[in-house]
Enzyme design. Structure first.
Site, mmCIF file in Angstrom:
data_model
loop_
_atom_site.group_PDB
_atom_site.id
_atom_site.type_symbol
_atom_site.label_atom_id
_atom_site.label_comp_id
_atom_site.label_asym_id
_atom_site.label_seq_id
_atom_site.Cartn_x
_atom_site.Cartn_y
_atom_site.Cartn_z
ATOM 1 N N HIS A 44 -10.698 -9.972 10.093
ATOM 2 C CA HIS A 44 -9.627 -9.798 11.073
ATOM 3 C C HIS A 44 -10.152 -9.277 12.412
ATOM 4 C CE1 HIS A 44 -7.441 -10.245 7.349
ATOM 5 N NE2 HIS A 44 -6.352 -10.460 8.044
ATOM 6 N N THR A 169 -7.746 8.283 2.900
ATOM 7 C CA THR A 169 -7.485 7.357 1.796
ATOM 8 C C THR A 169 -6.469 6.334 2.283
ATOM 9 O OG1 THR A 169 -7.879 9.130 0.189
ATOM 10 C CG2 THR A 169 -6.713 7.172 -0.599
ATOM 11 N N VAL A 171 -4.750 2.251 1.581
ATOM 12 C CA VAL A 171 -4.573 0.929 0.994
ATOM 13 C C VAL A 171 -4.170 -0.014 2.119
ATOM 14 C CG1 VAL A 171 -3.134 -0.468 -0.534
ATOM 15 C CG2 VAL A 171 -3.946 1.760 -1.300
ATOM 16 N N MET A 173 -3.467 -3.970 2.107
ATOM 17 C CA MET A 173 -3.483 -5.108 1.188
ATOM 18 C C MET A 173 -2.390 -6.112 1.512
ATOM 19 S SD MET A 173 -1.984 -3.262 -2.233
ATOM 20 C CE MET A 173 -0.339 -2.548 -2.256
ATOM 21 N N LYS A 225 4.761 -9.881 -9.384
ATOM 22 C CA LYS A 225 4.987 -8.608 -8.692
ATOM 23 C C LYS A 225 4.675 -8.735 -7.198
ATOM 24 C CE LYS A 225 4.105 -5.837 -12.818
ATOM 25 N NZ LYS A 225 3.310 -4.748 -13.427
ATOM 26 N N GLY A 304 -10.155 2.809 0.700
ATOM 27 C CA GLY A 304 -10.400 3.123 2.100
ATOM 28 C C GLY A 304 -11.598 4.010 2.355
ATOM 29 N N GLU A 306 -14.584 3.529 1.613
ATOM 30 C CA GLU A 306 -15.778 2.756 1.953
ATOM 31 C C GLU A 306 -15.934 2.548 3.455
ATOM 32 O OE1 GLU A 306 -12.539 -0.391 1.321
ATOM 33 O OE2 GLU A 306 -13.091 1.569 0.505
#
EC number: 1.1.1.130
Length: 332
Positions: A44, A169, A171, A173, A225, A304, A306
């Site tokens: 991105h 931290t 996410v 996704m 889901k 996150g 990493e």
């Protein structure tokens, strides 16, 4: 090949200026593309830049447009992006959500008529760096079949949740197993996906990124889901922004523009004191990472974490850019 941050930013800036973007806007936009790439999110950042320029040339993105506030309801605001540059506007909207949270404890900005924000994680990270919980998501053009279908009728609609832990931290996704950007990254590297990511020509699950890209049958995260999450995220963004849904963007527009986005900031320190916050977060992280490993050679990861390592490596060793992608940018 390896490039420096300065080389990358200069290349982006040159192309933007050549397309008539004013120098201040071009510099800010080039900075964001370069920062995204430097952080290790190539899909991105640098990889997405030629597509961004294509939309700029097509008139989907209006470089001198500015977002406009439409409605203010205390902690909630509704804005119209007016098809301005996506990443710059998203940064402004999260800044505004943070300002609202400073006053009210929580701030929510609903944005319509927006363009692709590039790396959504940038805006969650932006909030977490200032001590806020950052939550944001966007809808998109229909690029994924709902569970049980063959035709693309839902968006990947990425969701970001960032927590002000040390390190942050987060996410970040899409509602698919892999974003199309990550399919491209793996295809360019000649790698199969680590797990099934979509369907092949016969309708069987496959790990081949090029096949999934060709068929446009990407797999929803968690099967039904992820499909369900995509739909409700689209509904919320559409209603709160009074903007376009995935259906409207797909059927009414010539490309992916005029989308709807949500930015939320929560000031944690209004609810819990700093030492208690830090201790609780540390206990969660320690509890998770101290679990017995399934593979002794594979550390248990927190989402996150990493990015701190990737950023340090890229600053130390230079930023890896695919040769073919760099050639495209040089030719723009």
């Amino acid at each position: 090949m390896k490039v420096t941050f300065e080389q990358l930013k200069a290349a982006f800036n040159r192309v933007l200026i050549s397309r008539g973007v004013d120098s201040e806007t071009a510099d800010a936009c080039a900075e964001m593309f370069a920062r995204t790439t430097e952080s290790g999110v190539y899909s991105h950042g640098v990889n997405r830049f030629p597509r961004f320029i294509q939309q700029l040339e097509n008139g989907d993105i209006i470089p001198d447009a500015q977002p406009k506030r439409i409605t203010s309801l205390g902690a909630i605001e509704q804005w119209d992006a007016q098809r301005s540059i996506g990443n710059l506007t998203a940064k402004k909207m999260m800044d505004r959500a943070i300002e609202l949270a400073a006053d009210h404890g929580i701030g929510l900005v609903a944005l319509r008529n927006a363009n692709h924000w590039m790396r959504g994680g940038s805006y969650g990270w932006q909030a977490a760096e200032k001590g806020y919980i950052g939550i944001c998501w966007t809808n998109s053009i229909a690029v994924m079949p709902p569970w049980g279908a063959k035709e693309c009728r839902i968006g990947t609609n990425p969701l970001i949740v960032a927590i002000p832990s040390t390190p942050i931290t987060m996410v970040d996704m899409s509602m698919s197993m892999f974003s199309y950007g990550m399919l491209e990254v793996n295809r360019l590297a000649g790698r199969q996906l680590p797990v099934d990511g979509g369907f092949d020509d016969e309708g069987n699950l496959t790990k081949e990124p090029g096949v999934i890209e060709k068929n446009r049958r990407i797999l929803p995260m968690g099967y039904w889901k992820g499909s369900g999450m995509s739909i409700v995220l689209d509904m919320i963004a559409t209603l709160l922004s009074d903007g376009a849904s995935v259906a409207e963007v797909t059927e009414d527009n010539s490309d992916e523009y005029g989308i709807s986005q949500i930015f939320i900031a929560i000031e944690v320190d209004k609810l819990i004191d700093g030492p208690t916050r830090d201790a609780k977060l540390q206990r969660i992280m320690d509890y998770v990472t101290s679990a017995e490993r399934a593979d002794e050679n594979q550390a248990i990861r927190l989402p996150g974490h990493e990015f701190t390592t990737l950023l340090a490596e890229n600053r130390r060793n230079g930023i890896t850019v695919d040769d073919s992608v760099w050639a495209k940018i040089q030719a723009l």
